[in-house]
Scaffold this active site. Structure first.
Site, PDB file in Angstrom:
ATOM      1  N   ARG A   5      49.543   7.999 -44.036  1.00 22.08           N
ATOM      2  CA  ARG A   5      49.242   8.014 -42.588  1.00 22.08           C
ATOM      3  C   ARG A   5      48.137   8.991 -42.252  1.00 22.08           C
ATOM      4  O   ARG A   5      48.188   9.644 -41.203  1.00 22.08           O
ATOM      5  CB  ARG A   5      50.492   8.377 -41.760  1.00 22.08           C
ATOM      6  CG  ARG A   5      51.569   7.329 -41.740  1.00 22.08           C
ATOM      7  CD  ARG A   5      51.330   6.325 -40.617  1.00 22.08           C
ATOM      8  NE  ARG A   5      52.137   5.138 -40.818  1.00 22.08           N
ATOM      9  CZ  ARG A   5      53.359   4.972 -40.294  1.00 22.08           C
ATOM     10  NH1 ARG A   5      53.863   5.888 -39.522  1.00 22.08           N
ATOM     11  NH2 ARG A   5      54.032   3.884 -40.535  1.00 22.08           N
TER      12      ARG A   5
ATOM     13  N   ARG B  44      47.866   8.451 -35.095  1.00 21.69           N
ATOM     14  CA  ARG B  44      47.835   9.004 -33.740  1.00 21.69           C
ATOM     15  C   ARG B  44      47.558  10.492 -33.647  1.00 21.69           C
ATOM     16  O   ARG B  44      47.202  10.989 -32.580  1.00 21.69           O
ATOM     17  CB  ARG B  44      49.171   8.690 -33.042  1.00 21.69           C
ATOM     18  CG  ARG B  44      49.299   7.238 -32.654  1.00 21.69           C
ATOM     19  CD  ARG B  44      50.733   6.867 -32.360  1.00 21.69           C
ATOM     20  NE  ARG B  44      51.525   6.940 -33.571  1.00 21.69           N
ATOM     21  CZ  ARG B  44      52.790   6.538 -33.668  1.00 21.69           C
ATOM     22  NH1 ARG B  44      53.414   6.062 -32.623  1.00 21.69           N
ATOM     23  NH2 ARG B  44      53.423   6.634 -34.817  1.00 21.69           N
TER      24      ARG B  44
ATOM     25  N   ASP C 134      49.339  -2.569 -42.345  1.00 21.90           N
ATOM     26  CA  ASP C 134      50.752  -2.204 -42.222  1.00 21.90           C
ATOM     27  C   ASP C 134      51.550  -3.000 -43.238  1.00 21.90           C
ATOM     28  O   ASP C 134      51.183  -4.139 -43.562  1.00 21.90           O
ATOM     29  CB  ASP C 134      51.273  -2.489 -40.806  1.00 21.90           C
ATOM     30  CG  ASP C 134      52.597  -1.762 -40.587  1.00 21.90           C
ATOM     31  OD1 ASP C 134      52.571  -0.595 -40.169  1.00 21.90           O
ATOM     32  OD2 ASP C 134      53.654  -2.359 -40.884  1.00 21.90           O
TER      33      ASP C 134
HETATM   34  O1  CP3 Z   1      48.643   5.607 -44.366  1.00 21.54           O
HETATM   35  C1  CP3 Z   1      47.689   5.151 -43.712  1.00 21.54           C
HETATM   36  O2  CP3 Z   1      46.868   5.870 -43.104  1.00 21.54           O
HETATM   37  C2  CP3 Z   1      47.447   3.652 -43.746  1.00 21.54           C
HETATM   38  C3  CP3 Z   1      48.022   2.885 -42.709  1.00 21.54           C
HETATM   39  C4  CP3 Z   1      49.503   2.552 -42.704  1.00 21.54           C
HETATM   40  C5  CP3 Z   1      50.177   2.146 -41.516  1.00 21.54           C
HETATM   41  N1  CP3 Z   1      51.443   1.760 -41.842  1.00 21.54           N
HETATM   42  C6  CP3 Z   1      49.591   2.084 -40.168  1.00 21.54           C
HETATM   43  C7  CP3 Z   1      50.508   2.304 -39.036  1.00 21.54           C
HETATM   44  C8  CP3 Z   1      50.429   2.460 -43.740  1.00 21.54           C
HETATM   45  C9  CP3 Z   1      50.279   2.812 -45.211  1.00 21.54           C
HETATM   46  C10 CP3 Z   1      51.645   1.960 -43.183  1.00 21.54           C
HETATM   47  C11 CP3 Z   1      52.837   1.671 -43.992  1.00 21.54           C
HETATM   48  C12 CP3 Z   1      54.111   1.429 -43.303  1.00 21.54           C
HETATM   49  N2  CP3 Z   1      54.339   0.726 -42.159  1.00 21.54           N
HETATM   50  C13 CP3 Z   1      55.356   1.830 -43.812  1.00 21.54           C
HETATM   51  C14 CP3 Z   1      55.573   2.519 -45.113  1.00 21.54           C
HETATM   52  C15 CP3 Z   1      55.129   3.924 -45.032  1.00 21.54           C
HETATM   53  C16 CP3 Z   1      56.106   4.859 -44.402  1.00 21.54           C
HETATM   54  O3  CP3 Z   1      55.744   5.472 -43.392  1.00 21.54           O
HETATM   55  O4  CP3 Z   1      57.192   4.950 -44.945  1.00 21.54           O
HETATM   56  C17 CP3 Z   1      56.347   1.404 -42.917  1.00 21.54           C
HETATM   57  C18 CP3 Z   1      57.836   1.656 -43.038  1.00 21.54           C
HETATM   58  C19 CP3 Z   1      55.696   0.693 -41.884  1.00 21.54           C
HETATM   59  C20 CP3 Z   1      56.318  -0.021 -40.735  1.00 21.54           C
HETATM   60  C21 CP3 Z   1      55.905   0.629 -39.468  1.00 21.54           C
HETATM   61  N3  CP3 Z   1      54.631   0.578 -38.935  1.00 21.54           N
HETATM   62  C22 CP3 Z   1      56.696   1.392 -38.585  1.00 21.54           C
HETATM   63  C23 CP3 Z   1      58.156   1.713 -38.808  1.00 21.54           C
HETATM   64  C24 CP3 Z   1      55.886   1.770 -37.516  1.00 21.54           C
HETATM   65  C25 CP3 Z   1      56.265   2.518 -36.274  1.00 21.54           C
HETATM   66  C26 CP3 Z   1      56.426   3.953 -36.579  1.00 21.54           C
HETATM   67  C27 CP3 Z   1      55.820   4.859 -35.573  1.00 21.54           C
HETATM   68  O5  CP3 Z   1      55.535   5.987 -35.984  1.00 21.54           O
HETATM   69  O6  CP3 Z   1      55.630   4.478 -34.409  1.00 21.54           O
HETATM   70  C28 CP3 Z   1      54.588   1.297 -37.771  1.00 21.54           C
HETATM   71  C29 CP3 Z   1      53.416   1.490 -36.916  1.00 21.54           C
HETATM   72  C30 CP3 Z   1      52.194   2.050 -37.581  1.00 21.54           C
HETATM   73  N4  CP3 Z   1      51.640   1.576 -38.721  1.00 21.54           N
HETATM   74  C31 CP3 Z   1      51.413   3.120 -37.112  1.00 21.54           C
HETATM   75  C32 CP3 Z   1      50.356   3.287 -38.013  1.00 21.54           C
HETATM   76  C33 CP3 Z   1      49.215   4.303 -37.967  1.00 21.54           C
HETATM   77  C34 CP3 Z   1      51.709   3.899 -35.826  1.00 21.54           C
HETATM   78  C35 CP3 Z   1      50.495   4.074 -34.980  1.00 21.54           C
HETATM   79  C36 CP3 Z   1      50.279   3.177 -33.810  1.00 21.54           C
HETATM   80  O7  CP3 Z   1      51.202   2.609 -33.193  1.00 21.54           O
HETATM   81  O8  CP3 Z   1      49.089   3.107 -33.459  1.00 21.54           O
END
Ligand code: CP3
Length: 342
Positions: free
Chosen positions: A23, A27, A72
């Site tokens: 990540r 944000r 994602d």
């Molecule tokens: O790491 C990076 O910079 C690359 C981008 C990336 C995102 N998601 C963008 C994202 C990566 C590698 C992921 C993987 C991901 N997505 C995982 C596995 C990694 C981990 O954190 O365990 C999981 C479980 C997801 C599913 C997911 N996507 C969830 C549960 C959420 C909501 C969580 C939250 O914090 O709101 C997301 C949204 C998401 N994916 C965001 C980002 C940057 C949140 C930012 C936004 O809403 O703009």
């Protein structure tokens, strides 16, 4: 040394320890929030120009040793036939959760160039933009973690629906994980073909399982993905959290690098895992919100516990949290580089 991340993955000597963050785009960065004001998360993921721009933001701002594709883990479920969206403040919401044999039967295996061509287009233009100055990491979600979203319909605290299906309907469970594993395998192969220098498999929530259940219900499916990828020659990072009792089983499922979270000191992880695998981690993400002296001491301790043998990639134990100050992240990058020269 542009490839110190790749060299560390291969357990080759490096000048200083490579560092990147899960990540690292998100944000906590003003540049990311500015783009998010105009576009939804899925719009960014589906528009190669935007995904490329957001991927590059932390590379420019932080001087990290690897870029991670902005996407994602849930993107592949849409071409499998499962509609979803991100609801503000709630995370992913799956319209019709997958809870029975009929729903698993309906899931489609798809050609990544057809179903996720926009992601592969982003990989191709990132390869050109990064110009072999920073390696690019592609990624996908692992079958257990993806299945948990499909079954629960969103985030979960105890994974009760997931485990109910796993224990009570093992045939349906295995059919679901087989499909997910094959989709993920094809998707990672396609990302590598499009130019990813390395790939990471995110099994973020697999630490919910006891070792015997991991071995029985998950490991064969992860092995299906990872055994074939080794032949591509690119490093494969196998990541999970809460995996203190699963590390050896995860190592045996495959991957050239194992992600270790902050609950396991790296010297202990390396002693348990042996020299055949590199390790990635493992600062607690909340230490980025601790006083600077404590953060500095804990960064140094991670480096010390990792030791001087090749094969350590510095990272957090999980992703950067939105409340994090970019200055703290930059501080860690600079400190890792300054305090790890060989
Ligand atoms: O790491 C990076 O910079 C690359 C981008 C990336 C995102 N998601 C963008 C994202 C990566 C590698 C992921 C993987 C991901 N997505 C995982 C596995 C990694 C981990 O954190 O365990 C999981 C479980 C997801 C599913 C997911 N996507 C969830 C549960 C959420 C909501 C969580 C939250 O914090 O709101 C997301 C949204 C998401 N994916 C965001 C980002 C940057 C949140 C930012 C936004 O809403 O703009």
């Amino acid at each position: 040394m542009w490839d110190r991340f790749l060299r560390a993955c291969r357990r080759e000597p490096v000048d200083v320890t490579p560092v990147w963050f899960m990540r690292q785009a998100g944000r906590y960065m003003a540049e990311y929030r500015a783009i998010r004001e105009k576009y939804k998360l899925l719009e960014i993921c589906r528009t190669p120009e935007l995904a490329v721009e957001v991927t590059l933001q932390p590379v420019r701002a932080l001087g990290v040793d690897a870029a991670i594709l902005f996407a994602d883990i849930l993107l592949p479920i849409e071409p499998m036939g499962v509609a979803f969206d991100f609801a503000a403040g709630e995370g992913p919401v799956i319209e019709r959760p997958v809870t029975d044999a009929a729903a698993v039967d309906r899931l489609r295996l798809f050609d990544p160039e057809e179903g996720l061509g926009h992601v592969l287009a982003a990989v191709r233009s990132l390869r050109a933009e990064l110009d072999n100055k920073t390696p690019l990491i592609g990624f996908a979600g692992a079958p257990f973690t993806l299945a948990s979203y499909l079954i629960e319909g969103g985030k979960s605290s105890n994974y009760a629906e997931t485990k109910r299906l796993m224990y009570n309907e093992p045939k349906v469970w295995n059919a679901l994980l087989e499909k997910l594993a094959e989709v993920v395998r094809r998707y990672l192969v396609a990302q590598i073909a499009a130019g990813a220098h390395a790939v990471q498999l995110f099994d973020s929530w697999v630490g919910q399982l006891a070792p015997n259940d991991y071995a029985a219900y998950v490991q064969p499916h992860v092995r299906h993905i990872l055994s074939g990828l080794g032949e591509s020659g690119v490093p494969v990072i196998h990541f999970g959290t809460g995996t203190a009792t699963l590390l050896e089983l995860q190592r045996d499922a495959g991957g050239s690098v194992l992600g270790v979270d902050w609950r396991v000191p790296l010297d202990q992880a390396r002693a348990r895992l042996g020299n055949g695998v590199a390790v990635q981690g493992n600062l607690d993400p909340l230490l980025l919100q601790a006083p600077r002296e404590l953060l500095a001491a804990r960064v140094d301790e991670v480096l010390e516990r990792a030791g001087k043998l090749p094969g350590h990639i510095f990272n957090l134990g999980h992703g950067i949290l939105p409340e994090t100050s970019p200055d703290a992240v930059k501080f860690v990058v600079d400190r890792v580089h300054a305090n790890s020269s060989r």
